[in-house]
Design an enzyme around this catalytic site. Structure first.
Site, PDB file in Angstrom:
ATOM      1  N   GLU A 213       0.771  -1.101  -0.051  1.00  0.00           N
ATOM      2  CA  GLU A 213      -0.075   0.143   0.009  1.00  0.00           C
ATOM      3  C   GLU A 213       0.859   1.194   0.075  1.00  0.00           C
ATOM      4  O   GLU A 213       0.380   2.445   0.056  1.00  0.00           O
ATOM      5  CB  GLU A 213      -0.764  -0.012   1.193  1.00  0.00           C
ATOM      6  CG  GLU A 213      -2.228  -0.946   1.087  1.00  0.00           C
ATOM      7  CD  GLU A 213      -2.029  -2.121   0.632  1.00  0.00           C
ATOM      8  OE1 GLU A 213      -1.337  -2.856   1.327  1.00  0.00           O
ATOM      9  OE2 GLU A 213      -2.371  -2.673  -0.399  1.00  0.00           O
ATOM     10  N   ASN A 291      -0.896  -6.833  -4.202  1.00  0.00           N
ATOM     11  CA  ASN A 291      -1.416  -6.220  -5.423  1.00  0.00           C
ATOM     12  C   ASN A 291      -0.328  -5.293  -6.260  1.00  0.00           C
ATOM     13  O   ASN A 291       0.807  -4.974  -5.720  1.00  0.00           O
ATOM     14  CB  ASN A 291      -2.476  -5.063  -4.689  1.00  0.00           C
ATOM     15  CG  ASN A 291      -1.726  -4.101  -3.655  1.00  0.00           C
ATOM     16  OD1 ASN A 291      -1.602  -4.728  -2.686  1.00  0.00           O
ATOM     17  ND2 ASN A 291      -1.431  -2.921  -4.082  1.00  0.00           N
ATOM     18  N   ASP A 333      -7.060  -4.617  -5.491  1.00  0.00           N
ATOM     19  CA  ASP A 333      -6.424  -4.901  -4.363  1.00  0.00           C
ATOM     20  C   ASP A 333      -6.593  -6.483  -4.160  1.00  0.00           C
ATOM     21  O   ASP A 333      -6.675  -6.908  -2.746  1.00  0.00           O
ATOM     22  CB  ASP A 333      -6.764  -3.988  -3.055  1.00  0.00           C
ATOM     23  CG  ASP A 333      -5.659  -4.333  -2.126  1.00  0.00           C
ATOM     24  OD1 ASP A 333      -4.485  -4.513  -2.283  1.00  0.00           O
ATOM     25  OD2 ASP A 333      -6.335  -4.394  -0.889  1.00  0.00           O
ATOM     26  N   ASP A 335      -4.807  -9.069  -3.537  1.00  0.00           N
ATOM     27  CA  ASP A 335      -3.486  -9.483  -3.519  1.00  0.00           C
ATOM     28  C   ASP A 335      -3.575 -11.186  -3.861  1.00  0.00           C
ATOM     29  O   ASP A 335      -4.429 -11.893  -3.139  1.00  0.00           O
ATOM     30  CB  ASP A 335      -3.047  -9.224  -1.866  1.00  0.00           C
ATOM     31  CG  ASP A 335      -2.645  -7.996  -1.761  1.00  0.00           C
ATOM     32  OD1 ASP A 335      -3.447  -6.932  -2.282  1.00  0.00           O
ATOM     33  OD2 ASP A 335      -1.868  -7.624  -0.812  1.00  0.00           O
TER      34      ASP A 335
HETATM   35 CA    CA Z   1      -2.827  -5.145  -0.690  1.00  0.00          CA
END
Ligand code: CA
Ligand code: CA
Length: 610
Positions: A213, A291, A333, A335
């Site tokens: 992030e 991500n 997002d 991941d």
């Molecule tokens: Ca993430």
């Protein structure tokens, strides 16, 4: 740090005496032979490779390097589990509570368990008495995205090793609690942190990094477990150079701009924040990546390798042997860090060497673990908006077009792109919480959540040490009666054999046993045991705070024990959205609970007092 108790030293000597290798005829003999006797307690590669089968210890995160979280023990089973009672409980103490997501390690009569704020405790496994504690001094300005958690330690030789929120790797003497070595893994000021449990493979400690992030670049690294010396480093974003023994070891992929535009690969994400698994048969380390950075995917057209992927890495060189990308050009997002768990199944008389992965994006993937070829893919949750299915021929998702709009297309005077309602939410169908595989039932037990989100994109530029999302979101509810769902899933057919629904999101690890049981915890505070075949709830215990840690089981003095950390926290309370109302009454905590079967024939306490 607290001093080791005398009792531990006494027991250590007792162990030496019991080996019969030592006489006290002369102090010279004792001094010479003592290290050899003590060696029996050192953690070796052979012991680590045998961890799933050896019931007297739990030496690895995953209860075996493959991460099946399966125990061959049967003393606690469908009939006896009703008699499971607390043996002792241990408080982590002070005001530092928050999420307790760790899996305990059990070795040589000691439990090593990590706690929030980069703490590590050594506890007497029989009594619950503290042997020592290590509290890492954290600097101001650490940037963990999703709570101050730690998921566990690794043990090797006489060391216990764990990663910290300021991205250091710390090795501590198991007996004294004193630090032996320390290595900086990443720059916490740039957003690097560590929360995963390391693995030990071939005498090396294998680690990843968190920070997706904040525009970090993910990597997997191998260090000499005894000294901390770096052996290889493998960045997970195409274009970056790896190293082996200090030498350049090639770039990841063929060229920097093959799947990335411009300089975007330099801050491309792909964080390796959840750790990995290892399969000795194929001699490959499996690591998932997070991500692409930033979340706003309009800034980085292309597949963005190797984000949201599973990587198979050669442990001897750090090279990527194969990769499988679960969410190409991730814009939600999603991941792809989830664990790949090796398992075998039979098809047309052939044994298939497979790996199972329950992804954040709502699909379960079965891959050939030797070459990464997709064998099967199916949904783990009721609503998956972004893709209709995964094409088994191409291995790619068939997208529905449900991507948040480009901010560049926003009406004049506005900066936000068009919002979309997408399921699963970015917190995932499955987040970090590890699933389990039972070779007896041939089922995966997968902790899942059913929720969605409003998601939109915004303009963003990279700034070191700042959040790098370019997105906004609100987590939304899908169902009145549950968010969490523990599902027993057949990896060959994709069938859900049974499910347990939970009001709050499930956020803890799962364990399964040859006793026909499945254990997991709930944010409402329970550790629960289910019938592995039917899903019937057979036992529960209220621990006093939410259970988001990982249960383990082992044998000691002829009895089977179960341990689980308790302490509500993690990402959910930080990113709540509409979920907040489901969890607002849940209290924080910080305890380790240990259970064993009640003995009805035990002598009454009054007799023992005489
Ligand atoms: Ca993430
Ligand atoms: Ca073991």
């Amino acid at each position: 740090m607290k001093k080791i108790t005398n009792r531990v030293v006494t027991r250590h000597i007792m162990t030496i005496l019991m080996t019969g290798a030592v006489t006290f005829a002369s102090s010279t003999v004792f001094a010479k032979d003592a290290p050899e006797a003590a060696d029996a307690n050192l953690v070796t590669d052979a012991k680590i490779l045998d961890d799933q089968n050896s019931t007297g210890d739990v030496l690895t995160y995953g209860m075996g390097l493959g991460g099946q979280r399966y125990s061959p023990m049967t003393m606690i089973n469908k009939e006896t589990v009703k008699d499971l009672v607390p043996a002792w409980a241990f408080s982590y103490g002070d005001e530092k509570q928050r999420g307790q997501e760790a899996q305990p390690i059990v070795h040589n009569g000691k439990i090593f368990v990590t706690a929030s704020y980069s703490r590590l405790f050594a506890i007497d496994a029989r009594t619950g008495e503290e042997l020592w504690q290590y509290e890492h001094r954290l600097p101001d300005g650490i940037m963990p995205c999703c709570d101050v958690v730690n998921r566990g330690a690794a043990v090797y030789d006489n060391l216990v090793i764990f990663g910290t929120l300021d991205a250091q790797l710390i090795a501590i003497d198991q007996d004294t609690g004193k630090r032996v070595w320390r290595e900086k893994v990443g720059d916490y000021k740039a957003g690097y942190s560590m929360t995963a449990a390391p693995n030990i493979v071939k005498g090396m400690v294998i680690t990843g990094v968190a920070g997706g992030e904040f525009g970090i670049v993910g990597k997997v690294e191998a260090r000499d477990a005894k000294t901390g010396k770096l052996i290889w480093s493998r960045p997970t974003i195409e274009g970056h150079m790896g190293t082996l023994n200090g030498e350049d070891n090639g770039i990841t992929g063929e060229e920097a701009n093959k799947t990335w535009p411009g300089d975007m690969w330099k801050t491309g994400g792909g964080a390796t924040w959840l750790g990995g698994t290892y399969d000795a048969e194929s001699d490959l380390i499996y690591y998932g990546t997070g991500n692409g950075s930033p979340w706003n995917a309009h800034t980085r057209p292309g597949d963005n390798l190797y984000t949201a992927s599973t990587l198979a890495i050669d442990p001897d060189t750090g090279k990527i042997v194969w990769h499988y990308q679960t969410t190409p050009h991730d814009g939600w997002d999603y991941d792809g860090v989830n664990e790949l768990i090796p398992f075998d199944y039979e098809k047309d008389g052939q044994v298939i060497k497979a790996g199972g992965k329950a992804d954040r994006n709502g699909f379960f993937y079965v891959l050939n673990r030797e070459n990464g070829k997709l064998l099967n893919a199916f949904k783990t949750v009721t609503k998956v908006g972004w893709a209709d299915h995964v094409d088994l021929e191409t291995g790619r998702p068939v997208e529905t077009g449900l991507r948040p709009g480009n901010p560049a297309d926003a009406p004049e005077g506005e900066t936000k792109g068009a919002s979309v309602f997408a399921a699963p939410s970015f917190l995932g169908a499955k987040n970090w919480m590890p699933m389990a595989y039972n070779p007896d039932t041939k089922l995966f037990y997968v902790p899942l959540n059913e929720w969605a989100m409003d998601l939109w994109n915004e303009p963003i530029t990279y700034k070191k040490g700042a959040a790098y999302l370019g997105a906004g979101f609100t987590v939304k509810l899908l169902y009145e009666d549950y968010i969490g769902a523990l599902r027993a899933i057949d990896p060959v057919t994709g069938e859900w054999k049974w499910e347990y629904k939970n009001q709050a999101p499930l956020w803890g690890g799962v364990m399964t046993t040859a006793g026909g049981l499945v254990f997991t915890g709930t944010p409402e505070g329970y550790l629960k045991a289910f019938d592995a075949n039917t899903g019937e709830e057979l036992w529960k215990f209220q621990t006093g705070s939410g259970v988001v840690g990982c249960p383990v089981t082992w044998e000691m003095d002829g009895e089977q024990y179960v341990a689980v950390p308790s302490g509500w926290g993690g990402a959910v309370p930080l990113w709540g959205g509409e979920v907040a109302k489901r969890i607002r009454t849940l209290n924080q905590g910080g305890m380790l609970w240990v259970f064993k079967l009640h003995k009805s024939d035990a002598a009454p306490a009054t007799t023992a007092m005489k």
